[in-house]
Motif scaffolding. Structure first.
Motif, PDB file in Angstrom:
ATOM      1  N   LEU A 135       0.831  -1.195   0.000  1.00 43.51           N
ATOM      2  CA  LEU A 135       0.000   0.000   0.000  1.00 43.51           C
ATOM      3  C   LEU A 135       0.869   1.250   0.000  1.00 43.51           C
ATOM      4  O   LEU A 135       1.990   1.236   0.512  1.00 43.51           O
ATOM      5  N   GLN A 136       0.318   2.347  -0.544  1.00 38.66           N
ATOM      6  CA  GLN A 136       0.929   3.669  -0.474  1.00 38.66           C
ATOM      7  C   GLN A 136      -0.192   4.668  -0.251  1.00 38.66           C
ATOM      8  O   GLN A 136      -1.330   4.279  -0.064  1.00 38.66           O
ATOM      9  N   LEU A 137       0.127   5.986  -0.298  1.00 37.66           N
ATOM     10  CA  LEU A 137      -0.865   7.002   0.053  1.00 37.66           C
ATOM     11  C   LEU A 137      -1.170   7.955  -1.094  1.00 37.66           C
ATOM     12  O   LEU A 137      -1.562   9.101  -0.851  1.00 37.66           O
ATOM     13  N   PRO A 161       2.605  10.058  -0.486  1.00 37.61           N
ATOM     14  CA  PRO A 161       3.091  11.253   0.215  1.00 37.61           C
ATOM     15  C   PRO A 161       2.650  11.258   1.674  1.00 37.61           C
ATOM     16  O   PRO A 161       1.611  10.677   2.004  1.00 37.61           O
ATOM     17  N   PRO A 162       3.445  11.903   2.559  1.00 36.01           N
ATOM     18  CA  PRO A 162       3.174  11.785   3.996  1.00 36.01           C
ATOM     19  C   PRO A 162       1.805  12.333   4.375  1.00 36.01           C
ATOM     20  O   PRO A 162       1.384  13.395   3.918  1.00 36.01           O
ATOM     21  N   ARG A 163       1.097  11.565   5.197  1.00 30.39           N
ATOM     22  CA  ARG A 163      -0.172  11.992   5.800  1.00 30.39           C
ATOM     23  C   ARG A 163      -0.206  11.431   7.210  1.00 30.39           C
ATOM     24  O   ARG A 163       0.465  10.440   7.512  1.00 30.39           O
ATOM     25  N   PRO A 164      -0.996  12.013   8.091  1.00 32.61           N
ATOM     26  CA  PRO A 164      -1.146  11.420   9.429  1.00 32.61           C
ATOM     27  C   PRO A 164      -1.705  10.002   9.320  1.00 32.61           C
ATOM     28  O   PRO A 164      -2.609   9.740   8.519  1.00 32.61           O
ATOM     29  N   LEU A 165      -1.162   9.093  10.106  1.00 32.55           N
ATOM     30  CA  LEU A 165      -1.609   7.702  10.109  1.00 32.55           C
ATOM     31  C   LEU A 165      -2.293   7.413  11.440  1.00 32.55           C
ATOM     32  O   LEU A 165      -1.718   7.642  12.507  1.00 32.55           O
ATOM     33  N   SER A 166      -3.504   6.898  11.362  1.00 27.90           N
ATOM     34  CA  SER A 166      -4.246   6.593  12.581  1.00 27.90           C
ATOM     35  C   SER A 166      -3.660   5.365  13.271  1.00 27.90           C
ATOM     36  O   SER A 166      -3.033   4.506  12.638  1.00 27.90           O
TER      37      SER A 166
END
Length: 308
Positions: A135-137, A161-166
Motif C-alpha cells: 500500500l501507499q498514500l 506522500p506523507p499523511r497522518p496515520l491513525s
C-alpha cells in the motif's frame, strides 16, 4: 506465493535538466519523455519482474494514457484485471524533473482517476488471499484502510506522500517503509540531518509495525520490535543515472522477498540490491531488475551493521 498492490497508476513526464530549480526559479529542460509511473504501479512492476503472482488494484481513466499504463504493467507480468476504468476523469499524471549527473529529482503528482479508488474496489480476492499486500498514500485513505483491513497476509505500507496515520491503520500494518523525510514528518520531529542511530530512535516512536527506513545511497535501516539492534544495510556500488522510483522498486522487491519466505534482514538486503540496480537507467522503470540480476549482485552487498 503472491503479491497484491493497491495504489496509484500515473503517466510520468520525465524532464531532463542540468540542475533542479530552486523555489521560484525557472530552468530550461533538455528533453521530455512519457513513461509509466505511479507509486503503486511502479511497485507492482518491480515485484512482477522479480517473481510471479503479482496483481494490481487501482483506477485509470478511459483515455490513451490508461491504455499505456495497463499495457506497461501487463508487460511486467502484472495481472491488471482488477484495475477499473473511470469515466470522466483522466489517468493520473506526474511531472518529474531529473538532474543530469546526480539523478536527483522532484515530483509533482495530479491524481486524476486515482482519487476515485474506493473501499469497494479493494475488497476483492487478490487482496484477501495475497501473501503480501503493498500500500501507499497516493489513493484515498479510506481505500488504503479498507485494503489493509481486508488483507489476509502481511501488509507493507509506504507512507508517501506523507499523511497522518491513525493508530487503527498502524495496527493493521506489519511493515512500514518511510524514507527519512517521511519518518521525520510522521513523528513530528524537527527537520535536519540525523545519524542512523537517531533515525532508529525516531522509528521506535511509531507504535505497531516493524519500520524499514529507506536512506537513498546509504541503503536502508531495519528497526524491529523484538529488542534487537537496528540494522543498517548498505547497498552495493552502482553507477546511478536516475533515482526516480528507487524507493518503489525497494518496496516491490521487499514484498517479493517476504512472499518467498526470506526473513526481514534477508528481504531488506534483497530489496536494497534491487533498488540500487534500478537507478542505473532512466525513469522509474527504465532499469528495473529481474531476480537473476539481483541474485548475481547479492554477493557484492556489504554485510548489515548493527546500529546503536
Amino acid at each position: 506465493m503472491s503479491v497484491t498492490v493497491v495504489g496509484s497508476l500515473n503517466e510520468d513526464v520525465l524532464v531532463a535538466v542540468d540542475r533542479l530549480p530552486a523555489r521560484g526559479e525557472t530552468v530550461i529542460g533538455r528533453s521530455a519523455v512519457l513513461a509509466p509511473g505511479g507509486k503503486g504501479a511502479n511497485q507492482a512492476a518491480a515485484a512482477g519482474l522479480l517473481g510471479p503472482g503479482v496483481h494490481m488494484v487501482g483506477r485509470v481513466g478511459e483515455d490513451p494514457a490508461g491504455d499505456r499504463q495497463l499495457a506497461a504493467l501487463a508487460g511486467s507480468r502484472v495481472d491488471v484485471s482488477r484495475v477499473r476504468r473511470t469515466p470522466g476523469l483522466p489517468t493520473g499524471s506526474a511531472t518529474i524533473p531529473v538532474e543530469e549527473g546526480t539523478g536527483e529529482n522532484l515530483i509533482v503528482v495530479v491524481p486524476g482517476a486515482n482519487a476515485e479508488l474506493s473501499p469497494a474496489d479493494v475488497d476483492v480476492e487478490p487482496v484477501r488471499r495475497a501473501d503480501v499486500l503493498l500500500l501507499q498514500l497516493e489513493v484515498p485513505m479510506d481505500a488504503v484502510h479498507g485494503a489493509a483491513a481486508a488483507a489476509g497476509g502481511r501488509v507493507v505500507l509506504t507512507p508517501a506522500p506523507p499523511r497522518p496515520l491513525s493508530e487503527e491503520l498502524l495496527a493493521l500494518v506489519d511493515v512500514l517503509v518511510p524514507n527519512e523525510h517521511e519518518l521525520v514528518q510522521l513523528t513530528g520531529a524537527a527537520a535536519g540531518e540525523r545519524t542512523p542511530a537517531e533515525l532508529a530512535a525516531l522509528a521506535r516512536r511509531i507504535s505497531g509495525p516493524v519500520v524499514v527506513v529507506t536512506l537513498g545511497a546509504r541503503g536502508a535501516l531495519l528497526v524491529r520490535r523484538d529488542g534487537s539492534p537496528a540494522l543498517l544495510q548498505a547497498p552495493p556500488p552502482v553507477a546511478a543515472v536516475d533515482t526516480t522510483g528507487a524507493g518503489d522498486c525497494f518496496c516491490g522487491a521487499l514484498a517479493q522477498a517476504l512472499a518467498t519466505g526470506r526473513d526481514l534482514p534477508a528481504a531488506v538486503r534483497f530489496a536494497v540490491t534491487a533498488a540500487a540496480l534500478s537507478t542505473t537507467g532512466p525513469g522509474a522503470r527504465g532499469a528495473l531488475p529481474d531476480a537473476e540480476a539481483v541474485e548475481a549482485l547479492l554477493p557484492r552487498v556489504p554485510a548489515a551493521e548493527p546500529v546503536g
